[in-house]
Design a protein around this motif. Sequence first.
Motif, PDB file in Angstrom:
ATOM      1  N   HIS A  92     -71.790  -9.497  32.059  1.00  0.00           N
ATOM      2  CA  HIS A  92     -72.055  -9.867  33.455  1.00  0.00           C
ATOM      3  C   HIS A  92     -72.441  -8.696  34.347  1.00  0.00           C
ATOM      4  O   HIS A  92     -72.826  -8.901  35.499  1.00  0.00           O
ATOM      5  CB  HIS A  92     -70.831 -10.584  34.045  1.00  0.00           C
ATOM      6  CG  HIS A  92     -69.674  -9.689  34.405  1.00  0.00           C
ATOM      7  ND1 HIS A  92     -68.939  -8.981  33.489  1.00  0.00           N
ATOM      8  CD2 HIS A  92     -69.116  -9.388  35.624  1.00  0.00           C
ATOM      9  CE1 HIS A  92     -67.970  -8.309  34.108  1.00  0.00           C
ATOM     10  NE2 HIS A  92     -68.063  -8.534  35.391  1.00  0.00           N
TER      11      HIS A  92
ATOM     12  N   ASP B 121     -65.556  -8.730  41.415  1.00  0.00           N
ATOM     13  CA  ASP B 121     -64.918  -9.511  40.350  1.00  0.00           C
ATOM     14  C   ASP B 121     -64.016 -10.610  40.904  1.00  0.00           C
ATOM     15  O   ASP B 121     -63.926 -11.695  40.336  1.00  0.00           O
ATOM     16  CB  ASP B 121     -64.129  -8.594  39.414  1.00  0.00           C
ATOM     17  CG  ASP B 121     -65.026  -7.952  38.372  1.00  0.00           C
ATOM     18  OD1 ASP B 121     -66.030  -8.579  37.982  1.00  0.00           O
ATOM     19  OD2 ASP B 121     -64.726  -6.825  37.953  1.00  0.00           O
TER      20      ASP B 121
ATOM     21  N   ASN C  62     -62.978 -11.672  31.962  1.00  0.00           N
ATOM     22  CA  ASN C  62     -63.905 -10.945  32.823  1.00  0.00           C
ATOM     23  C   ASN C  62     -63.750  -9.433  32.645  1.00  0.00           C
ATOM     24  O   ASN C  62     -64.726  -8.688  32.669  1.00  0.00           O
ATOM     25  CB  ASN C  62     -63.658 -11.341  34.283  1.00  0.00           C
ATOM     26  CG  ASN C  62     -64.609 -10.650  35.228  1.00  0.00           C
ATOM     27  OD1 ASN C  62     -65.810 -10.869  35.181  1.00  0.00           O
ATOM     28  ND2 ASN C  62     -64.076  -9.781  36.079  1.00  0.00           N
TER      29      ASN C  62
ATOM     30  N   HIS D 156     -72.698  -6.875  39.000  1.00  0.00           N
ATOM     31  CA  HIS D 156     -72.394  -5.544  39.567  1.00  0.00           C
ATOM     32  C   HIS D 156     -73.661  -4.671  39.557  1.00  0.00           C
ATOM     33  O   HIS D 156     -73.638  -3.536  39.072  1.00  0.00           O
ATOM     34  CB  HIS D 156     -71.315  -4.845  38.743  1.00  0.00           C
ATOM     35  CG  HIS D 156     -70.043  -5.615  38.590  1.00  0.00           C
ATOM     36  ND1 HIS D 156     -69.165  -5.842  39.634  1.00  0.00           N
ATOM     37  CD2 HIS D 156     -69.477  -6.209  37.509  1.00  0.00           C
ATOM     38  CE1 HIS D 156     -68.120  -6.543  39.194  1.00  0.00           C
ATOM     39  NE2 HIS D 156     -68.285  -6.783  37.911  1.00  0.00           N
TER      40      HIS D 156
END
Length: 386
Positions: free
Chosen positions: A206, A323, A200, A211
Amino acid sequence: MSVLSDYERETDPLSDQSRALPLGAYSDSDVFDLEMERVFRRDWIGVCGADELPDSGDYRALSVAGEPVVVIRGDDGVLRCFSNVCRHRGTVLYGVGYGNASSVQCPYHAWSYDSVGRLTGIPHAGSAVIDKASHGLVAIRLETWKDIVFINFDADAEALAPRLAGLDRYVDPFQYDRFECAPPTKEKSWNANWKLILENGMDWYHLFQSHPQSLDPIAPTRNAFNIEGSPDWTVTASRQTHATPKRGDDPPSLGDFERAHYLVFSIPPNIVFFANADGWAWLAVLPQSADRTILCEGGRFSRHQDGPAAAEMKNNDLIVEEDRVLCERIQGGMSARVGSGGQLVELDRPIKDFHHYLGWRLFDHERAEAWRTSVDPEPRSTAVGK
Ligand code: FES
Ligand SMILES: [Fe+2]
């Protein structure tokens, strides 16, 4: 097919289909035990910042792959790592965390050791003749690279510095020594596998989805691109929506590329770091079990308040929390037996490098080849976003 044989196949560069790892590789306790034995007990593991331990006696005690260790700056100014276990009958000596002590006394029978690991006191020894020289704390290998302290339990492991030499050309122009050290690490515990958290950290893909208000407006997924990588380390970047402004105290090495971009580096098995012209931050993952991991963070930052780094710092708690929620949610999918990991996209390339690293360390697969793209400061279309 067992999880282990699927894991072995998906990390083999010779049969590479660029697929995700089998889900069970993130939840199976036998896999976890193998990773601790072949990866965390044999390779270089980042544990703290050297700049977090500036004074004689400053220490950081922690557990790495179940092994109690302490990193301590001796009264000679040298950083060392020791097994944090008493040489009499094995009591843990330094309490977990950060502290300062010029010596440590065992809480059980009061054997004492100085800051360079020598046994200095044995009360009530009676007629026993104990050779103090052979009862000092057991030394563990330590190397410091750009402020990050790495340790290695394997006396025969190759040195770390040559493996990371290729990163210098990306990191050195920033001259992070000019910035102040961040406050000492606050550890966090997440209910997710260590590989998920590391992946991650190196995942540009992502940001636009996970975000959208915190990080993507600063360093967007749509501007992200791969730069260079291998099983040893990777470099990726995103062109920031606002370049870091030119400043009077900029070092001459800081060019337009450094001001324009936000870079992400990975050093498997447990470090990712994030860099732009106003600072760098590193993240270390310390596996505790197949589904629990401790995270540590450190870095150095500019005091300037007008750049993208200051904007990100303001959002940092939100980004980290986004996260955490995400990684713990992904972990929920890792026990699924129906279905499997799918095809990876172009921006997943550093994650595939990490999988090749795992194949090399866990299964003795041939080392995957290094790759490099031309560094392109312009945004380019990717498989995602607009
Ligand atoms: S175990 Fe430490 S002094 Fe006995
Ligand atoms: Fe994220």
